[in-house]
Scaffold this motif. Structure first.
Motif, PDB file in Angstrom:
ATOM      1  N   MET A   1       0.839  -1.175   0.000  1.00 21.34           N
ATOM      2  CA  MET A   1       0.000   0.000   0.000  1.00 21.34           C
ATOM      3  C   MET A   1       0.891   1.247   0.000  1.00 21.34           C
ATOM      4  N   THR A   2       0.580   2.200  -0.853  1.00 21.50           N
ATOM      5  CA  THR A   2       1.346   3.429  -0.948  1.00 21.50           C
ATOM      6  C   THR A   2       0.570   4.559  -0.292  1.00 21.50           C
ATOM      7  N   THR A   3       1.268   5.363   0.495  1.00 23.80           N
ATOM      8  CA  THR A   3       0.631   6.522   1.116  1.00 23.80           C
ATOM      9  C   THR A   3       1.295   7.784   0.598  1.00 23.80           C
ATOM     10  N   ALA A   4       0.553   8.846   0.581  1.00 22.20           N
ATOM     11  CA  ALA A   4       1.088  10.125   0.113  1.00 22.20           C
ATOM     12  C   ALA A   4       2.084  10.669   1.114  1.00 22.20           C
ATOM     13  N   ASP A   5       3.128  11.281   0.612  1.00 19.09           N
ATOM     14  CA  ASP A   5       4.122  11.936   1.445  1.00 19.09           C
ATOM     15  C   ASP A   5       3.634  13.366   1.679  1.00 19.09           C
ATOM     16  N   THR A   6       2.981  13.591   2.815  1.00 21.40           N
ATOM     17  CA  THR A   6       2.422  14.906   3.118  1.00 21.40           C
ATOM     18  C   THR A   6       2.970  15.399   4.442  1.00 21.40           C
ATOM     19  N   SER A   7       3.122  16.713   4.528  1.00 19.58           N
ATOM     20  CA  SER A   7       3.646  17.305   5.749  1.00 19.58           C
ATOM     21  C   SER A   7       3.333  18.787   5.777  1.00 19.58           C
ATOM     22  N   VAL A   8       3.629  19.408   6.908  1.00 20.06           N
ATOM     23  CA  VAL A   8       3.558  20.861   7.072  1.00 20.06           C
ATOM     24  C   VAL A   8       4.870  21.283   7.709  1.00 20.06           C
ATOM     25  N   ARG A   9       5.430  22.369   7.190  1.00 18.20           N
ATOM     26  CA  ARG A   9       6.663  22.911   7.767  1.00 18.20           C
ATOM     27  C   ARG A   9       6.633  24.429   7.665  1.00 18.20           C
ATOM     28  N   VAL A  10       7.565  25.068   8.357  1.00 15.87           N
ATOM     29  CA  VAL A  10       7.738  26.508   8.242  1.00 15.87           C
ATOM     30  C   VAL A  10       8.235  26.798   6.828  1.00 15.87           C
ATOM     31  N   ALA A  11       7.671  27.829   6.201  1.00 12.54           N
ATOM     32  CA  ALA A  11       8.057  28.178   4.827  1.00 12.54           C
ATOM     33  C   ALA A  11       9.459  28.768   4.791  1.00 12.54           C
ATOM     34  N   TRP A  12      10.129  28.528   3.695  1.00  9.71           N
ATOM     35  CA  TRP A  12      11.443  29.097   3.425  1.00  9.71           C
ATOM     36  C   TRP A  12      11.292  30.146   2.336  1.00  9.71           C
ATOM     37  N   SER A  13      12.244  31.039   2.212  1.00 14.04           N
ATOM     38  CA  SER A  13      12.158  32.051   1.155  1.00 14.04           C
ATOM     39  C   SER A  13      12.117  31.408  -0.222  1.00 14.04           C
TER      40      SER A  13
END
Length: 184
Positions: A1-13
């Motif tokens: 089974m494949t899962t999406a690589d999802t995340s949240v991080r602080v934005a970079w310039s």
């Protein structure tokens, strides 16, 4: 089974162009039924890109944060947190999510939930105890989504002038939530 690589991080310039692209597309979709076509045509990424670079490189306040929702390494949404600028707010206690945007074609895929949770966690880490968010009064779906996570309307409302000449007025409602619980 494949899962999406999802995340949240602080934005970079380096994310500035992707955020500007997403913001332009989302705003054109959000305001398509209220803004004149000639104004919609002016909502292009170039309108936002330099401002994003500046705000990501040198935020005006150490508590001004931009978060990005990623699918693999592609920006799918963003959120902006800061001290609340509202007249009735205490900038030490009250934080704000001033933008919560997911690319129109990537809504209902979990990015909004991850961003909202990360934004609340970020505000909490910055020692805010209450958070507010202004939403377009016409956006029942977004308001219902945010309310389903525990945010409530606090009775405040305002009108904004997105064009700057008084020709279009958009009503917004404010929602709020407490950031400290029984454990905090």
């Amino acid at each position: 089974m494949t899962t999406a690589d999802t995340s949240v991080r602080v934005a970079w310039s380096a994310d500035a162009d992707a955020i500007a692209d997403l913001q332009a597309a989302a705003w054109r979709a959000r305001y398509a039924d209220v803004l004149p076509p000639e104004i919609l045509a002016q909502i292009v990424p170039e309108l936002f890109a330099a401002k994003w670079v500046a705000s990501l490189d040198k935020p005006g306040d150490a508590r001004n944060r931009v978060l990005v929702a990623l699918e693999h390494s592609t920006v799918r949404g963003f959120a902006v947190t800061s001290p609340s600028p509202d007249d009735d707010a205490d900038p030490i206690v009250d934080g704000e999510i001033s933008e919560l945007t997911v690319a129109p074609q990537h809504r209902r895929t979990g990015h909004g939930s991850r961003l909202l949770q990360a934004a609340a966690d970020t505000l909490r880490a910055d020692r805010f105890t209450r958070a507010t968010m202004w939403l377009d009064a016409r956006d029942d779906a977004l308001r219902a989504f945010v309310a389903s996570t525990g945010w409530e309307a606090d009775g405040a409302h305002r009108e904004v002038d997105p064009v700057g000449d008084g020709s279009v007025r958009l009503k917004q409602v404010r929602l709020h939530t407490t950031l400290v619980g029984d454990d905090g």
